[in-house]
Design a protein around this motif. Structure first.
Motif, PDB file in Angstrom:
ATOM      1  N   GLU A 182       0.445  -1.542   0.445  1.00  0.00           N
ATOM      2  CA  GLU A 182       0.057  -0.046  -0.147  1.00  0.00           C
ATOM      3  C   GLU A 182       1.204   1.479   0.109  1.00  0.00           C
ATOM      4  OE1 GLU A 182      -2.850   1.850   3.728  1.00  0.00           O
ATOM      5  OE2 GLU A 182      -3.281  -0.018   3.457  1.00  0.00           O
ATOM      6  N   LYS A 200       1.809   4.284  -3.280  1.00  0.00           N
ATOM      7  CA  LYS A 200       1.349   5.147  -3.793  1.00  0.00           C
ATOM      8  C   LYS A 200       2.264   6.114  -3.363  1.00  0.00           C
ATOM      9  CE  LYS A 200      -0.405   8.265  -0.032  1.00  0.00           C
ATOM     10  NZ  LYS A 200      -1.664   8.865   1.604  1.00  0.00           N
ATOM     11  N   LYS A 221       3.047   6.432  -7.178  1.00  0.00           N
ATOM     12  CA  LYS A 221       1.484   7.298  -7.606  1.00  0.00           C
ATOM     13  C   LYS A 221       1.734   8.970  -7.207  1.00  0.00           C
ATOM     14  CE  LYS A 221      -2.233   4.265  -7.554  1.00  0.00           C
ATOM     15  NZ  LYS A 221      -3.294   4.159  -6.911  1.00  0.00           N
ATOM     16  N   CYS A 222       2.279   9.078  -6.058  1.00  0.00           N
ATOM     17  CA  CYS A 222       3.122  10.331  -5.534  1.00  0.00           C
ATOM     18  C   CYS A 222       3.803  10.996  -6.046  1.00  0.00           C
ATOM     19  CB  CYS A 222       2.348  10.637  -4.349  1.00  0.00           C
ATOM     20  SG  CYS A 222       0.628  10.284  -4.397  1.00  0.00           S
TER      21      CYS A 222
END
Length: 72
Positions: A60, A64, A67-68
């Motif tokens: 997770e 994340k 993506k960031c």
């Protein structure tokens, strides 16, 4: 579970991140892990609910991060 462990390893390499970074991020999420334990979880030498939690939360966090912050 083997696939999930491999995914964590691949994402760490892909994003040039360390176990220490991941352990710190897990700590921020309320999951306390020692570096030696992290190695055992990722190699499959340690099993159980804590291992599942650490691996799932790691995926997770790394997804994340991708993506960031990761360049595509």
């Amino acid at each position: 579970m083997q696939e999930k462990r491999e995914k964590v390893k691949v994402l760490l390499l892909k994003y040039h991140l360390t176990y220490t970074w991941l352990i710190n991020e897990l700590e921020k999420q309320g999951v306390s892990v020692y570096k030696e334990d992290m190695s055992a979880y990722l190699s499959g030498r340690r099993k159980g609910q804590k291992a599942v939690t650490v691996i799932d939360k790691s995926i997770e966090i790394l997804e994340k991060y991708g993506k960031c912050y990761a360049e595509t």
